[in-house]
Design a protein around this motif. Structure first.
Motif, PDB file in Angstrom:
ATOM      1  N   MET A   1       0.856  -1.193   0.000  1.00 45.12           N
ATOM      2  CA  MET A   1       0.000   0.000   0.000  1.00 45.12           C
ATOM      3  C   MET A   1       0.896   1.248   0.000  1.00 45.12           C
ATOM      4  N   ASN A   2       1.068   1.856  -1.181  1.00 46.97           N
ATOM      5  CA  ASN A   2       1.912   3.037  -1.273  1.00 46.97           C
ATOM      6  C   ASN A   2       1.132   4.306  -0.965  1.00 46.97           C
ATOM      7  N   GLY A   3       1.836   5.297  -0.456  1.00 49.04           N
ATOM      8  CA  GLY A   3       1.206   6.573  -0.173  1.00 49.04           C
ATOM      9  C   GLY A   3       0.976   6.796   1.309  1.00 49.04           C
ATOM     10  N   LEU A   4       0.484   7.999   1.586  1.00 51.84           N
ATOM     11  CA  LEU A   4       0.137   8.368   2.962  1.00 51.84           C
ATOM     12  C   LEU A   4      -1.359   8.142   3.144  1.00 51.84           C
ATOM     13  N   HIS A   5      -1.715   7.286   4.086  1.00 53.68           N
ATOM     14  CA  HIS A   5      -3.129   6.992   4.334  1.00 53.68           C
ATOM     15  C   HIS A   5      -3.501   7.403   5.752  1.00 53.68           C
ATOM     16  N   VAL A   6      -4.510   8.209   5.834  1.00 58.74           N
ATOM     17  CA  VAL A   6      -4.977   8.693   7.129  1.00 58.74           C
ATOM     18  C   VAL A   6      -6.446   8.281   7.248  1.00 58.74           C
ATOM     19  N   ASP A   7      -6.764   7.618   8.328  1.00 62.99           N
ATOM     20  CA  ASP A   7      -8.129   7.103   8.451  1.00 62.99           C
ATOM     21  C   ASP A   7      -8.582   7.147   9.921  1.00 62.99           C
ATOM     22  N   SER A   8      -9.879   7.238  10.102  1.00 62.21           N
ATOM     23  CA  SER A   8     -10.527   7.128  11.419  1.00 62.21           C
ATOM     24  C   SER A   8      -9.990   8.127  12.444  1.00 62.21           C
ATOM     25  N   VAL A   9      -9.654   9.324  12.001  1.00 63.72           N
ATOM     26  CA  VAL A   9      -9.124  10.312  12.955  1.00 63.72           C
ATOM     27  C   VAL A   9     -10.273  10.969  13.722  1.00 63.72           C
ATOM     28  N   ILE A  10     -10.224  10.825  15.011  1.00 63.93           N
ATOM     29  CA  ILE A  10     -11.218  11.476  15.875  1.00 63.93           C
ATOM     30  C   ILE A  10     -10.468  12.323  16.900  1.00 63.93           C
ATOM     31  N   LYS A  11     -10.891  13.582  17.023  1.00 66.75           N
ATOM     32  CA  LYS A  11     -10.244  14.467  17.998  1.00 66.75           C
ATOM     33  C   LYS A  11     -11.294  15.344  18.671  1.00 66.75           C
ATOM     34  N   THR A  12     -11.259  15.339  19.970  1.00 64.70           N
ATOM     35  CA  THR A  12     -12.148  16.235  20.714  1.00 64.70           C
ATOM     36  C   THR A  12     -11.308  17.137  21.614  1.00 64.70           C
ATOM     37  N   PHE A  13     -11.747  18.368  21.767  1.00 71.69           N
ATOM     38  CA  PHE A  13     -11.167  19.270  22.761  1.00 71.69           C
ATOM     39  C   PHE A  13     -12.251  19.508  23.807  1.00 71.69           C
ATOM     40  N   GLY A  14     -12.102  18.911  24.964  1.00 66.06           N
ATOM     41  CA  GLY A  14     -13.166  18.977  25.969  1.00 66.06           C
ATOM     42  C   GLY A  14     -14.374  18.203  25.457  1.00 66.06           C
ATOM     43  N   THR A  15     -15.486  18.913  25.332  1.00 69.82           N
ATOM     44  CA  THR A  15     -16.693  18.233  24.824  1.00 69.82           C
ATOM     45  C   THR A  15     -16.904  18.524  23.339  1.00 69.82           C
ATOM     46  N   LYS A  16     -16.027  19.380  22.763  1.00 70.42           N
ATOM     47  CA  LYS A  16     -16.214  19.766  21.359  1.00 70.42           C
ATOM     48  C   LYS A  16     -15.518  18.779  20.415  1.00 70.42           C
ATOM     49  N   LEU A  17     -16.291  18.234  19.509  1.00 70.35           N
ATOM     50  CA  LEU A  17     -15.744  17.299  18.523  1.00 70.35           C
ATOM     51  C   LEU A  17     -15.172  18.098  17.356  1.00 70.35           C
ATOM     52  N   ILE A  18     -13.854  18.030  17.168  1.00 71.51           N
ATOM     53  CA  ILE A  18     -13.192  18.809  16.106  1.00 71.51           C
ATOM     54  C   ILE A  18     -13.079  17.992  14.828  1.00 71.51           C
ATOM     55  N   LEU A  19     -12.622  16.764  14.963  1.00 68.73           N
ATOM     56  CA  LEU A  19     -12.466  15.882  13.796  1.00 68.73           C
ATOM     57  C   LEU A  19     -13.272  14.612  14.046  1.00 68.73           C
ATOM     58  N   ASN A  20     -14.105  14.287  13.069  1.00 73.75           N
ATOM     59  CA  ASN A  20     -15.039  13.174  13.263  1.00 73.75           C
ATOM     60  C   ASN A  20     -14.828  12.113  12.175  1.00 73.75           C
ATOM     61  N   ASP A  21     -14.019  11.122  12.505  1.00 71.44           N
ATOM     62  CA  ASP A  21     -13.776  10.007  11.594  1.00 71.44           C
ATOM     63  C   ASP A  21     -13.238  10.474  10.244  1.00 71.44           C
ATOM     64  N   VAL A  22     -12.162  11.246  10.298  1.00 74.60           N
ATOM     65  CA  VAL A  22     -11.596  11.842   9.084  1.00 74.60           C
ATOM     66  C   VAL A  22     -10.802  10.818   8.279  1.00 74.60           C
ATOM     67  N   PHE A  23     -10.997  10.866   6.987  1.00 73.80           N
ATOM     68  CA  PHE A  23     -10.224  10.037   6.069  1.00 73.80           C
ATOM     69  C   PHE A  23      -9.505  10.954   5.081  1.00 73.80           C
ATOM     70  N   MET A  24      -8.293  10.576   4.722  1.00 74.19           N
ATOM     71  CA  MET A  24      -7.523  11.372   3.771  1.00 74.19           C
ATOM     72  C   MET A  24      -6.393  10.516   3.200  1.00 74.19           C
ATOM     73  N   SER A  25      -5.993  10.784   1.980  1.00 70.01           N
ATOM     74  CA  SER A  25      -4.836  10.064   1.440  1.00 70.01           C
ATOM     75  C   SER A  25      -4.032  10.992   0.542  1.00 70.01           C
ATOM     76  N   CYS A  26      -2.774  10.657   0.380  1.00 73.80           N
ATOM     77  CA  CYS A  26      -1.906  11.465  -0.478  1.00 73.80           C
ATOM     78  C   CYS A  26      -0.852  10.546  -1.084  1.00 73.80           C
ATOM     79  N   LYS A  27      -0.647  10.680  -2.362  1.00 69.09           N
ATOM     80  CA  LYS A  27       0.369   9.853  -3.020  1.00 69.09           C
ATOM     81  C   LYS A  27       1.490  10.733  -3.537  1.00 69.09           C
ATOM     82  N   LYS A  28       2.614  10.102  -3.811  1.00 66.90           N
ATOM     83  CA  LYS A  28       3.734  10.832  -4.413  1.00 66.90           C
ATOM     84  C   LYS A  28       3.242  11.475  -5.715  1.00 66.90           C
ATOM     85  N   GLY A  29       3.590  12.743  -5.908  1.00 65.62           N
ATOM     86  CA  GLY A  29       3.155  13.444  -7.117  1.00 65.62           C
ATOM     87  C   GLY A  29       1.896  14.274  -6.900  1.00 65.62           C
TER      88      GLY A  29
END
Lengths: 220, 96
Positions: A1-29
């Motif tokens: 699996m080539n490339g940068l794969h970002v999946d299932s990112v969840i981030k909360t600050f206190g009770t505030k949900l900032i990132l909710n199951d974020v998916f992202m990918s990036c390949k060379k080029g």
């Protein structure tokens, strides 16, 4: 699996949900333009991918290798934060060899914008000069993927075109994820556009979709 | 090698203020006990290096951490480096 794969990112600050199951990918080029309103979580997402900020949950893989910490991301992912980050007691010339291999170090040293700055320490440079030096260092670094938070912040328009060309040229060798509040600069060079809206990423195809997601007004 | 060089850059910023303050503390000790104690300077060096780490990197230049993050050095790792190097330097002074 080539490339940068970002999946299932969840981030909360206190009770505030900032990132909710974020998916992202990036390949060379690829140059990914990450857009979003103030406070939408763009910088937070980049810091989580880089490893400098912990997430409630995340899954980051680079060319098949799991990246869970800063130590894992060395030589794979480099990150340029919004504000100047160079140590102010070291000459630019000495920093170049830390970030770049021999060939790229020579290219950076020979650059017309960097050459006059080589024997100066970061504290002797203006904010814009520091930004230009940082961008050259990070873009020419050995990392396979480069995350840049507001590269054009504090940079004169004449240098912006140069930076855009530099990123385009270096995208042959690596993948980039960029954010900037001046979306026009991003539109100029991005090969793919992603907007962060309500904690989630949406891939967008054209400027009209930026209006749809409330990022730019209809009159823009 | 890059990691080692970046740790040197990181620690270099702490050496001068830490050494100056530690020697001053040693000199203050002379006025109180009539003898210069390298042990006192060594102990002061260990403690003051932690203080200057906090002051310089956590208070004054927190964004500089990102420079070191790009070489895989986390904040905890850098704190550990400060403690280990300072303990080494301080203990040499104490033993001498």
């Amino acid at each position: 699996m080539n490339g940068l794969h970002v999946d299932s990112v969840i981030k909360t600050f206190g009770t505030k949900l900032i990132l909710n199951d974020v998916f992202m990918s990036c390949k060379k080029g690829e140059i990914i333009g990450l857009l979003g309103r103030n406070g939408s979580g763009k910088s937070t997402l980049l810091k989580i991918i880089f490893g400098s900020l912990t997430a409630d949950k995340k899954f980051v893989k680079v060319d098949g290798k799991f990246v869970n910490s800063l130590f894992d991301s060395r030589n794979l992912i480099n990150y340029l934060p919004q504000d100047n980050f160079l140590p102010n007691h070291v000459k630019i010339n000495d920093i170049i060899s830390l970030f770049c291999d021999k060939n790229n170090a020579e290219l950076v040293r020979a650059n017309e914008f960097i050459k006059p700055l080589l024997d100066k320490k970061s504290k002797q440079l203006s904010r814009g000069e520091r930004r230009i030096a940082e961008i050259y260092l990070i873009v020419y670094s050995d990392a396979k993927y480069v995350l840049i938070d507001e590269p054009f912040n504090g940079v004169a328009p004449v240098f912006r075109e140069n930076i855009k060309n530099l990123i385009k040229e270096q995208s042959k060798n690596k993948g980039f994820i960029l954010t900037d509040h001046d979306y026009r600069n991003i539109l100029d060079i991005a090969t793919r556009l992603i907007i962060l809206y309500d904690g989630s990423t949406k891939e967008i195809k054209n400027k009209d979709e930026l209006i749809y997601w409330g990022y730019i007004p209809e009159t823009a | 090698m890059r990691i080692l060089k970046s740790i040197m850059i990181f620690y270099k910023k702490l050496i001068f203020p830490t050494l100056i303050v530690s020697i001053l503390i040693g000199l203050i000790g002379v006025s109180m006990s009539d003898s210069f104690s390298l042990k006192g300077v060594g102990l002061a060096y260990i403690l003051m290096s932690l203080f200057f780490h906090y002051f310089i990197y956590e208070i004054r230049n927190p964004n500089e951490y990102y420079f070191y993050y790009n070489f895989g050095l986390s904040k905890i790792y850098l704190w550990a480096c400060t403690l280990i190097i300072s303990l080494f330097v301080g203990l040499i002074m104490i033993v001498l």
